[in-house]
Design a protein around this motif. Structure first.
Motif, PDB file in Angstrom:
ATOM      1  N   LYS A 111       0.817  -1.217   0.000  1.00 21.61           N
ATOM      2  CA  LYS A 111       0.000   0.000   0.000  1.00 21.61           C
ATOM      3  C   LYS A 111       0.856   1.275   0.000  1.00 21.61           C
ATOM      4  CE  LYS A 111      -3.651  -2.456   2.406  1.00 21.61           C
ATOM      5  NZ  LYS A 111      -4.573  -2.582   1.307  1.00 21.61           N
ATOM      6  N   GLU A 112       2.188   1.079  -0.087  1.00 23.28           N
ATOM      7  CA  GLU A 112       3.146   2.190  -0.106  1.00 23.28           C
ATOM      8  C   GLU A 112       2.977   3.102   1.113  1.00 23.28           C
ATOM      9  OE1 GLU A 112       3.153   4.094  -3.951  1.00 23.28           O
ATOM     10  OE2 GLU A 112       3.515   2.191  -4.978  1.00 23.28           O
ATOM     11  N   LEU A 113       2.789   2.469   2.276  1.00 16.46           N
ATOM     12  CA  LEU A 113       2.644   3.202   3.527  1.00 16.46           C
ATOM     13  C   LEU A 113       3.899   3.093   4.383  1.00 16.46           C
ATOM     14  CD1 LEU A 113      -1.095   2.391   4.258  1.00 16.46           C
ATOM     15  CD2 LEU A 113      -0.107   4.576   3.523  1.00 16.46           C
ATOM     16  N   ILE A 114       5.024   2.959   3.714  1.00  9.33           N
ATOM     17  CA  ILE A 114       6.350   2.913   4.329  1.00  9.33           C
ATOM     18  C   ILE A 114       7.345   3.373   3.270  1.00  9.33           C
ATOM     19  CG2 ILE A 114       6.720   0.488   3.663  1.00  9.33           C
ATOM     20  CD1 ILE A 114       8.025   2.133   6.882  1.00  9.33           C
ATOM     21  N   ASP A 115       8.462   3.910   3.707  1.00 14.10           N
ATOM     22  CA  ASP A 115       9.551   4.197   2.764  1.00 14.10           C
ATOM     23  C   ASP A 115      10.044   2.835   2.270  1.00 14.10           C
ATOM     24  OD1 ASP A 115      12.287   4.382   1.819  1.00 14.10           O
ATOM     25  OD2 ASP A 115      12.382   6.382   2.710  1.00 14.10           O
ATOM     26  N   GLN A 116       9.739   2.515   1.029  1.00 13.49           N
ATOM     27  CA  GLN A 116      10.033   1.181   0.510  1.00 13.49           C
ATOM     28  C   GLN A 116      11.521   0.879   0.454  1.00 13.49           C
ATOM     29  OE1 GLN A 116       7.641   1.179  -3.126  1.00 13.49           O
ATOM     30  NE2 GLN A 116       6.146  -0.110  -2.086  1.00 13.49           N
ATOM     31  N   ASP A 117      12.342   1.875   0.150  1.00 14.42           N
ATOM     32  CA  ASP A 117      13.791   1.651   0.133  1.00 14.42           C
ATOM     33  C   ASP A 117      14.301   1.295   1.522  1.00 14.42           C
ATOM     34  OD1 ASP A 117      13.985   2.167  -2.609  1.00 14.42           O
ATOM     35  OD2 ASP A 117      14.422   4.297  -2.301  1.00 14.42           O
ATOM     36  N   LEU A 118      13.774   1.985   2.546  1.00  2.81           N
ATOM     37  CA  LEU A 118      14.193   1.710   3.917  1.00  2.81           C
ATOM     38  C   LEU A 118      13.768   0.312   4.350  1.00  2.81           C
ATOM     39  CD1 LEU A 118      15.529   2.766   6.516  1.00  2.81           C
ATOM     40  CD2 LEU A 118      13.261   3.627   7.191  1.00  2.81           C
ATOM     41  N   LEU A 119      12.544  -0.073   4.030  1.00  2.57           N
ATOM     42  CA  LEU A 119      12.067  -1.402   4.411  1.00  2.57           C
ATOM     43  C   LEU A 119      12.893  -2.496   3.745  1.00  2.57           C
ATOM     44  CD1 LEU A 119      10.109  -3.302   5.824  1.00  2.57           C
ATOM     45  CD2 LEU A 119       8.518  -2.964   3.910  1.00  2.57           C
ATOM     46  N   ARG A 120      13.115  -2.360   2.453  1.00  3.48           N
ATOM     47  CA  ARG A 120      13.910  -3.370   1.744  1.00  3.48           C
ATOM     48  C   ARG A 120      15.326  -3.426   2.311  1.00  3.48           C
ATOM     49  NH1 ARG A 120      13.450  -4.832  -4.150  1.00  3.48           N
ATOM     50  NH2 ARG A 120      12.271  -2.901  -4.300  1.00  3.48           N
ATOM     51  N   SER A 121      15.919  -2.291   2.574  1.00  3.69           N
ATOM     52  CA  SER A 121      17.272  -2.242   3.133  1.00  3.69           C
ATOM     53  C   SER A 121      17.320  -2.863   4.531  1.00  3.69           C
ATOM     54  CB  SER A 121      17.770  -0.802   3.173  1.00  3.69           C
ATOM     55  OG  SER A 121      19.062  -0.758   3.727  1.00  3.69           O
ATOM     56  N   ALA A 122      16.277  -2.623   5.329  1.00  2.53           N
ATOM     57  CA  ALA A 122      16.231  -3.185   6.688  1.00  2.53           C
ATOM     58  C   ALA A 122      16.325  -4.704   6.654  1.00  2.53           C
ATOM     59  CB  ALA A 122      14.951  -2.749   7.392  1.00  2.53           C
ATOM     60  N   VAL A 123      15.726  -5.299   5.633  1.00  2.00           N
ATOM     61  CA  VAL A 123      15.734  -6.757   5.512  1.00  2.00           C
ATOM     62  C   VAL A 123      16.996  -7.249   4.814  1.00  2.00           C
ATOM     63  CG1 VAL A 123      14.528  -8.759   4.535  1.00  2.00           C
ATOM     64  CG2 VAL A 123      13.211  -6.844   5.513  1.00  2.00           C
ATOM     65  N   LEU A 124      17.293  -6.690   3.664  1.00  2.00           N
ATOM     66  CA  LEU A 124      18.395  -7.204   2.847  1.00  2.00           C
ATOM     67  C   LEU A 124      19.775  -6.812   3.370  1.00  2.00           C
ATOM     68  CD1 LEU A 124      16.925  -6.639  -0.734  1.00  2.00           C
ATOM     69  CD2 LEU A 124      16.777  -8.676   0.728  1.00  2.00           C
ATOM     70  N   ASN A 125      19.867  -5.694   4.081  1.00  2.00           N
ATOM     71  CA  ASN A 125      21.156  -5.218   4.593  1.00  2.00           C
ATOM     72  C   ASN A 125      21.198  -5.242   6.110  1.00  2.00           C
ATOM     73  OD1 ASN A 125      22.006  -4.601   1.905  1.00  2.00           O
ATOM     74  ND2 ASN A 125      20.755  -2.753   2.011  1.00  2.00           N
TER      75      ASN A 125
END
Length: 172
Positions: A111-125
């Motif tokens: 729903k794009e209710l989060i900074d998507q780059d930050l969320l992906r980075s939190a998991v992948l990095n």
């Protein structure tokens, strides 16, 4: 933790138990002396596990009480929710937790209710040794690919279908 890289847990599907599984993992981690941070996206109302997890030392980040469902929000409310949830995720990342629970991350992403780059980075990095648990109905492809554990919760029957409302201590 002994692992050089923690693993990613994905609890997904249309059935009950996704949050329950993630909170059980949080309880287990706390019981073994690990640090836990929980971000609950799109949730702000009372829920029985939150006071207990807090009392055991978990850092909890959640929406505000009375938070609307995303389909009820106007664009301004969605922007405020996105900013609040992004701030919560940033604060959780600063905790240095051994386990990071990202409850309803799938919906926040979708729903794009989060900074998507930050969320992906939190998991992948994620930091070395950090476990991450993601929950939600429909994971993004990158979540599926990143996951080491994938558990689908499928609803075959639910009391809500018979008009039974969510019950304190069971569903929340």
């Amino acid at each position: 933790m002994s692992e050089s890289k923690g693993l990613v847990h994905l609890y997904w599907g249309d059935g009950k138990g996704k949050t329950t599984a993630a909170m059980g993992l949080a309880l287990r981690a706390l019981g073994t002396g690990r640090q836990v941070a929980v971000v609950q996206f799109l949730k702000g109302g009372p829920s029985g596990e939150i006071p207990l997890l807090r009392s055991l030392g978990a850092q909890i980040f959640r929406g505000k009480p009375g938070m609307k469902f995303s389909f009820q929000m106007n664009e301004g409310e969605k922007a405020q929710t996105r900013a609040l949830q992004t701030d919560h995720l940033r604060r959780a990342l600063e905790c240095g937790a051994d386990l990071l629970v990202l409850d309803e991350a799938c919906a926040a992403w979708q729903k794009e209710l989060i900074d998507q780059d930050l969320l992906r980075s939190a998991v992948l990095n994620r930091p070395a040794g950090q476990e991450v648990a993601l929950t939600g109905r429909r994971p993004a492809q990158w979540m599926w690919e990143a996951a080491d554990y994938i558990t689908e919760m499928h609803c075959h029957r639910h009391p809500f279908e018979r008009g039974v409302p969510a019950r304190e201590g069971v569903e929340f």
